[in-house]
Design a protein around this motif. Structure first.
Motif, PDB file in Angstrom:
ATOM      1  N   ILE A 269       1.022  -1.243  -0.068  1.00 37.79           N
ATOM      2  CA  ILE A 269       0.028  -0.121   0.117  1.00 37.79           C
ATOM      3  C   ILE A 269       0.951   1.252  -0.129  1.00 37.79           C
ATOM      4  CG2 ILE A 269      -1.765   1.338   1.350  1.00 37.79           C
ATOM      5  CD1 ILE A 269      -3.045  -0.800   0.794  1.00 37.79           C
ATOM      6  N   CYS A 358      -3.406   0.559  -3.873  1.00 36.76           N
ATOM      7  CA  CYS A 358      -2.892  -0.792  -4.203  1.00 36.76           C
ATOM      8  C   CYS A 358      -2.085  -0.699  -5.652  1.00 36.76           C
ATOM      9  CB  CYS A 358      -3.904  -1.971  -4.201  1.00 36.76           C
ATOM     10  SG  CYS A 358      -3.854  -2.670  -2.602  1.00 36.76           S
ATOM     11  N   ILE A 364      -8.065  -4.713  -0.652  1.00 36.04           N
ATOM     12  CA  ILE A 364      -7.712  -5.865  -0.064  1.00 36.04           C
ATOM     13  C   ILE A 364      -8.751  -6.445   0.948  1.00 36.04           C
ATOM     14  CG2 ILE A 364      -5.886  -6.891   1.441  1.00 36.04           C
ATOM     15  CD1 ILE A 364      -3.836  -5.029   0.119  1.00 36.04           C
ATOM     16  N   GLY A 378      -7.182  -0.628   1.399  1.00 35.58           N
ATOM     17  CA  GLY A 378      -6.557  -0.510   0.021  1.00 35.58           C
ATOM     18  C   GLY A 378      -7.743   0.007  -0.945  1.00 35.58           C
TER      19      GLY A 378
END
Lengths: 431, 118
Positions: A269, A358, A364, A378
């Motif tokens: 990230i 991301c 995520i 993310g």
């Protein structure tokens, strides 16, 4: 056009006492001095079954669906500031599901279907308005690419139509379709089911309904450490003391790397500033959301009458909730060319939020190497639209300890297998 | 807005530069000897500290050359600018370099030239 009107789960509990025209009239008689509290302000208990870190839309939605769908009630949401004070209160409130890849279509359209019944589910007016989201193309190449995308989106059963410049002008009279401008309007595509919602109300509605089901919402409570025992999560160290927990779901924007670090979890990230601004309020002029990928701007008019404009992300990592001026300046230049009347408006407010991006511009939603510790992060520049869907599938992941079909592609291990969901600019504006 | 001193051209506005993200990531040479997960540390995982950060920048609209920067991600203060391939000289920069989890990854170990013998 295939439109699945099944909204997923409706008629869920939570959201009492009911707000209605009668309660409004009754409270008007007492000059609105006696409205009940929408949620409690409890002190943290010693132990919870599930603790959600992050009291934004996604975190509160997760807590609400854990309570309403999965029947868990010993839940706390810990928030370091105030509810919805992070990116939930800083975004430009746009909702759409016109993403190209199957995995994205699945999660964003799941969210959109939940949005469609959410005000009723929560008994809270989210001011959800399906006013349509129109994305503009400025070159032949872009228009061809857009048409290809529209077909891919329609194959997933999501409504999407290509419009000509004349059709756009008819729908949005303010727009300048003069072919001589630097980035002329060559066409566009419209998702009619897209629109906007009142962002604060989303946090408040979920908080109220979750609180009604017994969820403890603990504000001004920052997580400072994670307690692990034998590879499993055991609790959290917070500024309001130690809280034991069997499971912990981290649903934060801006600080997911910081929280990951506490449990030795590394994330792919980069935290970057994303800026937005509003103009002074004017009379209703714009009843559609307009986005442009090539010149990177998006605009809608709020119910208060402000023109809400959003820019791109800044180029460097930051935790400062502010960005550099050239970014909004660039966006305003594009907006003024497309909508010349904007040049006469004054800017009212301008702010930044920190978005966690991301490498593949997809979120995520994942288990981690620590048993009982889950991450939902993310979301980059486009998390608001996914709020109900994100909370719904994340609650399912936490309750059952396995991802469902929608969440599974978003696991952290995609960065090892290489099965990325590459959504960079695949729909709407670039991420 | 940041005012960045390009080591080759002097102080210019941020607008002329592009940011290349985390600095000091080296490609594993012995890539066959590490797992996919360890290779992912090199390819995807990024340091994202709240505070002192070592990053690469490029003077994209100027001399187009790369350099490294030590910058605070909360105050946006530029602590040090130093050449590619060099180590930071400032105390904060050196501490951040040593503290990074990346120094202990298999990917970075595999990036060092293989010693002969032994």
């Amino acid at each position: 056009m295939a439109q699945d009107l099944n909204r997923g789960r409706t008629g869920l509990p939570g959201g009492k006492p009911k707000y209605s025209i009668f309660s409004l009239a009754r409270n008007a008689a007492s000059y609105h001095q006696d409205w009940q509290r929408a949620w409690r302000a409890p002190d943290p208990k010693k132990e919870y079954d599930v603790v959600i870190v992050g009291g934004g839309g996604h975190g509160l939605a997760t807590a609400y669906y854990l309570a309403s769908v999965h029947g868990l009630t010993n839940i706390a949401v810990v928030e370091k500031g105030w509810l919805g004070g992070g990116n939930t209160g800083r975004n430009t409130t746009i909702i759409r599901s016109n993403y190209m890849w199957d995995e994205s279509a699945a999660i964003y359209d799941h969210a959109l279907k939940l949005w469609e019944g959410l005000s009723q589910d929560l008994n809270f007016n989210l001011m959800f308005s399906q006013r349509g989201v129109l994305t503009i193309a400025h070159s032949w190449g872009e228009l061809r690419e857009m048409s290809r995308r529209v077909h891919a989106i329609r194959l997933n059963g999501i409504d999407s139509d290509v419009l000509s410049p004349e059709e756009i002008k008819k729908k949005v009279p303010l727009i300048n379709i003069d072919p001589s401008i630097r980035y002329p309007v060559m066409g566009g595509f419209l998702q009619k089911r897209g629109g906007t919602a009142r962002h604060d109300a989303v946090a408040w509605g979920y908080a109220r309904a979750a609180d009604d089901l017994g969820v403890d919402i603990i504000q001004n409570c920052e997580v400072t450490g994670m307690i692990r025992k034998g590879g499993a999560i055991a609790g959290l160290e917070t500024t309001r003391g130690t809280i034991k927990a069997k499971k912990v779901g981290v649903v934060v924007a801006g600080h997911c790397s910081v929280l990951g670090e506490m449990a030795d979890i590394r994330l792919p990230i980069a935290s970057r500033p994303l800026q937005a601004l509003v103009s002074e309020p004017i009379k209703p002029e714009l009843d559609t959301v307009i986005m442009s990928n090539a010149v990177h701007m998006y605009i809608s008019q709020s119910d208060k009458g402000e023109m809400v404009l959003g820019a791109g992300v800044d180029k460097y990592n930051s935790y400062a909730q502010r960005g550099s001026f050239p970014v909004p300046e660039h966006m305003i230049a594009a907006a003024v060319e497309l909508f010349p009347i904007l040049s006469r408006l004054r800017m009212l407010r301008h702010w930044g939020g920190i978005v966690d991006t991301c490498p593949d511009a997809s979120p995520i939603i994942s288990k981690t190497d620590v048993q009982g510790l889950y991450f939902n992060c993310g979301w980059g520049t486009g998390g608001f639209k996914a709020t109900p869907g994100s909370g719904h599938v994340f609650a399912d992941l936490i309750a059952n300890d396995r991802p469902n079909k929608i969440a599974a592609p978003y696991a952290l291990d995609r960065f090892q297998t290489g099965l990325l969901i590459d959504e960079h600019g695949a729909a709407g504006v670039a991420h | 807005m940041l005012n960045i001193t390009c080591p080759f051209c002097g102080e210019r506005e941020e607008l002329e530069f592009s940011c290349g993200g985390e600095a000091h990531i080296v490609r594993p040479l012995a890539e066959n000897s590490i797992t996919d997960a360890e290779f992912a540390d090199y390819l995807f995982l990024r340091d994202n500290p709240k505070g002192v950060f070592l990053e690469r920048w490029r003077h994209a609209s100027g001399c187009r050359r790369w350099f490294n920067m030590v910058r605070d991600t909360v105050s946006h203060e530029i602590i040090e600018i130093y050449p590619m391939g060099a180590m930071p000289k400032s105390k904060q920069g050196l501490a951040a370099y040593k503290a990074s989890w990346r120094r202990h990854t298999a990917a970075e170990a595999a990036a060092k030239p293989q010693k002969k013998g032994k």
